[in-house]
Design a protein around this motif. Sequence first.
Motif, PDB file in Angstrom:
ATOM      1  N   ASP A   1      -3.004  10.730   1.359  1.00 28.12           N
ATOM      2  CA  ASP A   1      -2.235   9.649   0.741  1.00 28.12           C
ATOM      3  C   ASP A   1      -0.752   9.806   1.068  1.00 28.12           C
ATOM      4  O   ASP A   1      -0.204  10.919   1.060  1.00 28.12           O
ATOM      5  CB  ASP A   1      -2.429   9.674  -0.772  1.00 28.12           C
ATOM      6  CG  ASP A   1      -3.845   9.307  -1.184  1.00 28.12           C
ATOM      7  OD1 ASP A   1      -4.594   8.783  -0.340  1.00 28.12           O
ATOM      8  OD2 ASP A   1      -4.209   9.560  -2.358  1.00 28.12           O
TER       9      ASP A   1
ATOM     10  N   TRP B   1       0.874  -1.173   0.000  1.00 22.54           N
ATOM     11  CA  TRP B   1       0.000   0.000   0.000  1.00 22.54           C
ATOM     12  C   TRP B   1       0.912   1.225   0.000  1.00 22.54           C
ATOM     13  O   TRP B   1       1.550   1.535   1.000  1.00 22.54           O
ATOM     14  CB  TRP B   1      -0.909   0.014   1.224  1.00 22.54           C
ATOM     15  CG  TRP B   1      -1.858   1.182   1.278  1.00 22.54           C
ATOM     16  CD1 TRP B   1      -1.582   2.437   1.726  1.00 22.54           C
ATOM     17  CD2 TRP B   1      -3.236   1.196   0.897  1.00 22.54           C
ATOM     18  NE1 TRP B   1      -2.697   3.239   1.640  1.00 22.54           N
ATOM     19  CE2 TRP B   1      -3.729   2.502   1.134  1.00 22.54           C
ATOM     20  CE3 TRP B   1      -4.098   0.233   0.363  1.00 22.54           C
ATOM     21  CZ2 TRP B   1      -5.047   2.851   0.877  1.00 22.54           C
ATOM     22  CZ3 TRP B   1      -5.414   0.590   0.099  1.00 22.54           C
ATOM     23  CH2 TRP B   1      -5.878   1.884   0.352  1.00 22.54           C
TER      24      TRP B   1
ATOM     25  N   GLY C   1      -1.389   5.827  -0.968  1.00 23.22           N
ATOM     26  CA  GLY C   1      -2.832   5.793  -0.835  1.00 23.22           C
ATOM     27  C   GLY C   1      -3.556   4.755  -1.653  1.00 23.22           C
ATOM     28  O   GLY C   1      -4.784   4.835  -1.807  1.00 23.22           O
ATOM     29  N   ARG C   2      -2.863   3.743  -2.150  1.00 25.17           N
ATOM     30  CA  ARG C   2      -3.552   2.722  -2.947  1.00 25.17           C
ATOM     31  C   ARG C   2      -2.764   1.414  -2.911  1.00 25.17           C
ATOM     32  O   ARG C   2      -1.568   1.396  -2.633  1.00 25.17           O
ATOM     33  CB  ARG C   2      -3.717   3.180  -4.388  1.00 25.17           C
ATOM     34  CG  ARG C   2      -2.424   3.422  -5.121  1.00 25.17           C
ATOM     35  CD  ARG C   2      -2.650   3.968  -6.525  1.00 25.17           C
ATOM     36  NE  ARG C   2      -1.402   4.170  -7.240  1.00 25.17           N
ATOM     37  CZ  ARG C   2      -0.646   5.263  -7.125  1.00 25.17           C
ATOM     38  NH1 ARG C   2      -1.010   6.249  -6.319  1.00 25.17           N
ATOM     39  NH2 ARG C   2       0.468   5.381  -7.821  1.00 25.17           N
ATOM     40  N   GLU C   3      -3.487   0.323  -3.204  1.00 31.12           N
ATOM     41  CA  GLU C   3      -2.822  -0.969  -3.326  1.00 31.12           C
ATOM     42  C   GLU C   3      -1.848  -0.919  -4.498  1.00 31.12           C
ATOM     43  O   GLU C   3      -2.199  -0.457  -5.590  1.00 31.12           O
ATOM     44  CB  GLU C   3      -3.844  -2.085  -3.528  1.00 31.12           C
ATOM     45  CG  GLU C   3      -4.671  -2.377  -2.289  1.00 31.12           C
ATOM     46  CD  GLU C   3      -5.511  -3.630  -2.421  1.00 31.12           C
ATOM     47  OE1 GLU C   3      -5.535  -4.216  -3.533  1.00 31.12           O
ATOM     48  OE2 GLU C   3      -6.139  -4.039  -1.435  1.00 31.12           O
ATOM     49  N   THR C   4      -0.644  -1.416  -4.237  1.00 34.02           N
ATOM     50  CA  THR C   4       0.421  -1.333  -5.240  1.00 34.02           C
ATOM     51  C   THR C   4       1.054  -2.706  -5.406  1.00 34.02           C
ATOM     52  O   THR C   4       1.769  -3.181  -4.515  1.00 34.02           O
ATOM     53  CB  THR C   4       1.491  -0.319  -4.798  1.00 34.02           C
ATOM     54  OG1 THR C   4       0.872   0.942  -4.536  1.00 34.02           O
ATOM     55  CG2 THR C   4       2.552  -0.164  -5.875  1.00 34.02           C
TER      56      THR C   4
ATOM     57  N   GLN D   1      -6.690   0.856   4.434  1.00 34.73           N
ATOM     58  CA  GLN D   1      -7.935   1.323   3.818  1.00 34.73           C
ATOM     59  C   GLN D   1      -8.752   2.157   4.805  1.00 34.73           C
ATOM     60  O   GLN D   1      -9.347   3.176   4.445  1.00 34.73           O
ATOM     61  CB  GLN D   1      -8.757   0.121   3.334  1.00 34.73           C
ATOM     62  CG  GLN D   1     -10.042   0.503   2.616  1.00 34.73           C
ATOM     63  CD  GLN D   1      -9.803   1.323   1.367  1.00 34.73           C
ATOM     64  OE1 GLN D   1      -8.995   0.952   0.516  1.00 34.73           O
ATOM     65  NE2 GLN D   1     -10.505   2.446   1.232  1.00 34.73           N
TER      66      GLN D   1
ATOM     67  N   LYS E   1      -7.364   5.632   5.111  1.00 33.53           N
ATOM     68  CA  LYS E   1      -7.759   6.447   3.953  1.00 33.53           C
ATOM     69  C   LYS E   1      -9.199   6.926   4.099  1.00 33.53           C
ATOM     70  O   LYS E   1      -9.506   8.107   3.869  1.00 33.53           O
ATOM     71  CB  LYS E   1      -7.589   5.631   2.667  1.00 33.53           C
ATOM     72  CG  LYS E   1      -7.842   6.441   1.389  1.00 33.53           C
ATOM     73  CD  LYS E   1      -7.606   5.589   0.155  1.00 33.53           C
ATOM     74  CE  LYS E   1      -7.829   6.394  -1.129  1.00 33.53           C
ATOM     75  NZ  LYS E   1      -6.793   7.415  -1.351  1.00 33.53           N
TER      76      LYS E   1
END
Length: 496
Positions: free
Chosen positions: A197, A8, A11-14, A188, A191
């Motif tokens: 982020d 993560w 700010g997002r799944e990577t 999550q 967020k």
Amino acid sequence: MTTRIPHWIDGRETPGTSGRRSPVFNPATGAQTGDVDLASTEEVDAAVASATAAAREWRHASLSKRAAVLFALRELIHQRTDELAAIITAEHGKVLADAAGEIARGLENVEFAAGVPQLLKGGYSEQAASGVDVYNIRQPLGVVAGITPFNFPAMVPLWMCANAIACGNAFILKPSEKDPSAALFLAQLWKEAGLPDGVFSVVQGDKEAVDAILEHPGIAAVSFVGSTPIARYIYETGTAHGKRVQALGGAKNHALVLPDADVDMAADAVVSAAYGAAGERCMALSVAVAVGEIGDVLVDAIAARLPKLVIGDGAATGTDMGPLITREHRDKVKGYIDAGADAGATVVVDGRETDVPSDGFFLGTTLLDNVAKDMTVYTDEIFGPVLSVVRVDTYEEGLELINSNPYANGTAIFTRDGGVARQFQFDVEVGMVGINVPIPVPVAYYSFGGWKDSLFGDTHMYGPEGVNFYTRGKVVTSRWPDPATSSVDLGFPRTR
């Protein structure tokens, strides 16, 4: 069908790019359920770059804004405890009630951190010298990291990240690769709570990621919970690279049971503390020190309770104890039981012979009596459902046994005598003490940590010491022109 478990970042799944992954299992069935990405040094660099940019902005956020995010996170965790508990149980194996309890204790730290406007108040001295005022403030470090163990995949990260973020830092979490999904769920929730982020990141990984964190010049501080050998490595490596490090190590927690103790209360407490979460707790009781005549009665009381424990899938209703985390660890714990029996300990209850589910990584509860100080079941941190009973003749002998142990995380005394209990808390050389309390984990407005080989560094985890760890002090000495002698028209009469 297995699930891919990513990082993560920003700010997002990577998804990982290293090409390396590690299997994740359901310990209750033995089936592989996922593949977790393992970060390369370059992926850690990317997470630090994102966190560094986010930290520059986040430190400017007002204390009320930070508190609002913490309050929102608190509500989200409270509302979604069941979901998070199910994720923990599916990868760790502990029963749902234990998982929910872990989340509740983590939530306490979020609630404490939500008081950041009060926690970061400084001091002010007017007129320290003629026309001179002096005051102190605490400011964030920048980017900090946490390396956390498998046994509390939600609680221990919340010990760290809640205070770190409240104090204005960006936080990078490296969870255990054995049960990594809880970390993504927390990401999550952060967020959804309104955290910008990059302020909270998750880097999945193994030793390569750990070393990259310890050596990275962009990370100012590292928090760790795990075994003593790894804690020592984390502390020595991190400090050698100029970082603040708090590293909590292993444990061999003793309970001193005096002849005047309430045997039923003591036995209930010892069973809960020794076998809960299959003994995979740094605060689990490993040794019951029976003083004098209470030994036989205590052993009988503990042994009578063990057959009543239901061992099985932690997600099933009515289960008291789940499996161990891996097949390899279960077999290692069995080896300790073998060694204890071979060395002369009395096997009162034998977990190797318990009827447990054939699938998964299960082991029954074991009670060993007449354990000696030179046996490996006494000297080593087993981290499994094994309780050793050591017999001593006097309080003084029991105290000496505890104080001579290199581990000093937690301890407990069971007695009806308030004077003896007070003497014990004064004399015992252990960081956390319970009086008729088997697992003396401090509430969130104190701090958690042991002594001796259970702690590297000089700062305990969470609470007031956690706030100090994630900030650094600055003292400002100020002098302003005297309004009475200034040539500037202030628009009001000058007085002295």
